[in-house]
Enzyme design. Sequence first.
Site, PDB file in Angstrom:
ATOM      1  CG  ASN A  10      21.872   2.242  -3.486  1.00  0.00           C
ATOM      2  OD1 ASN A  10      21.056   2.783  -2.745  1.00  0.00           O
ATOM      3  ND2 ASN A  10      22.080   0.928  -3.493  1.00  0.00           N
ATOM      4  CE  LYS A  12      24.372   0.249  -0.930  1.00  0.00           C
ATOM      5  NZ  LYS A  12      25.329  -0.828  -0.733  1.00  0.00           N
ATOM      6  CG  HIS A  96      20.745  -3.234  -3.756  1.00  0.00           C
ATOM      7  ND1 HIS A  96      21.380  -3.853  -2.701  1.00  0.00           N
ATOM      8  CD2 HIS A  96      21.655  -2.420  -4.333  1.00  0.00           C
ATOM      9  CE1 HIS A  96      22.625  -3.393  -2.651  1.00  0.00           C
ATOM     10  NE2 HIS A  96      22.817  -2.529  -3.624  1.00  0.00           N
ATOM     11  CD  GLU A  98      23.051  -3.333   0.582  1.00  0.00           C
ATOM     12  OE1 GLU A  98      22.315  -2.343   0.640  1.00  0.00           O
ATOM     13  OE2 GLU A  98      24.281  -3.261   0.393  1.00  0.00           O
ATOM     14  CD  GLU A 183      24.942  -2.989  -7.318  1.00  0.00           C
ATOM     15  OE1 GLU A 183      25.525  -1.904  -7.304  1.00  0.00           O
ATOM     16  OE2 GLU A 183      24.118  -3.341  -6.455  1.00  0.00           O
ATOM     17  N   GLY A 189      30.203  -2.941  -0.888  1.00  0.00           N
ATOM     18  CA  GLY A 189      30.508  -2.400   0.437  1.00  0.00           C
ATOM     19  C   GLY A 189      31.689  -3.072   1.113  1.00  0.00           C
ATOM     20  CB  SER A 229      34.094  -1.722  -3.970  1.00  0.00           C
ATOM     21  OG  SER A 229      33.569  -2.355  -2.813  1.00  0.00           O
TER      22      SER A 229
HETATM   23  P1  PGA Z   1      29.191   0.067  -2.820  1.00  0.00           P
HETATM   24  O1  PGA Z   1      27.645  -0.294  -3.058  1.00  0.00           O
HETATM   25  O2  PGA Z   1      29.590   1.022  -3.908  1.00  0.00           O
HETATM   26  O3  PGA Z   1      29.233   0.711  -1.458  1.00  0.00           O
HETATM   27  O4  PGA Z   1      29.945  -1.213  -2.881  1.00  0.00           O
HETATM   28  C1  PGA Z   1      27.138  -0.499  -4.351  1.00  0.00           C
HETATM   29  C2  PGA Z   1      25.678  -0.868  -4.274  1.00  0.00           C
HETATM   30  O5  PGA Z   1      25.286  -1.586  -3.349  1.00  0.00           O
HETATM   31  O6  PGA Z   1      24.876  -0.461  -5.130  1.00  0.00           O
END
Ligand code: PGA
Length: 268
Positions: A10, A12, A96, A98, A183, A189, A229
């Site tokens: 992903n 982003k 997601h 976010e 997640e 992140g 992560s």
């Molecule tokens: P990350 O993000 O691996 O940077 O923690 C995962 C995601 O948001 O899908």
Amino acid sequence: MNRLPIVAGNWKMHKSIAEARALVEGLKPRIAGLAGVEVVVCPPYTAIAAVREAAAGSGIALGAQDVFWKEKGAYTSQVAPGMLVDAGCRYVIIGHSENRGRFGVPEPEMTEALCRWFGETDESVNAKTKAALAAGLVPIVCVGETLEDRRAGRTDAVIAAQVERGLAGLSAGQVAGLVVAYEPVWAIGTGETCDTPEADRVCGVIRGVLAAGFGDGAAGSARIQYGGSVKPGNARELFSQPHIDGGLVGGASLESDSFAQIVRAAVP
Ligand code: PGA
């Protein structure tokens, strides 16, 4: 049940067109000829065409990061499922954290207004999932609890509600083909990973909810990713758990070497 692991990057809001192309060119030789894992990259919309071209013939599948549930119309800024298919996408990330209405990791720019602006809910996740399936896309439906939920002992209830409401009205056959990404919001992140037994336990909870709603066959076929992560150093342990069928990878998917290592970690 033998499920083919799936590792999705992903990206982003990262990568120019040239950078996206370079990332795929770097990835190709690193995973060439690799069997036993499905590899997906989800660039920003602006780089989808370039990635399609760069990934042609490599076995790397293309995904988008969101979709709207209408086929067409006066919906400025939105992208329809059919448009993603037309652009070469096979997968689409939906729900997601976010984009959801609640954020577990407060950031200075994540004001209440911005949360409302994205405003993803279980209902919009449901509408998007149905529309994506109708267009022939494979949804990667994201669920996850906040740190507040976890501290209050609500993790399983929150996850179950997101899965039930997000997938309401789907057929068993549709659920069998789905990807669900667990997640935990507090692990995205942040460099914090959910510890492996707990990540597997929650993925098992998700599988149980799928079984209760859609039957054992569908639950046994649907793939459940862990995300939050994931790094080359923790991927193999996470992906070797019985309920974890690969990962949804943010930060570590932005560099070909680390993403290729994570992809390889999904091959038993
Ligand atoms: P990350 O993000 O691996 O940077 O923690 C995962 C995601 O948001 O899908």
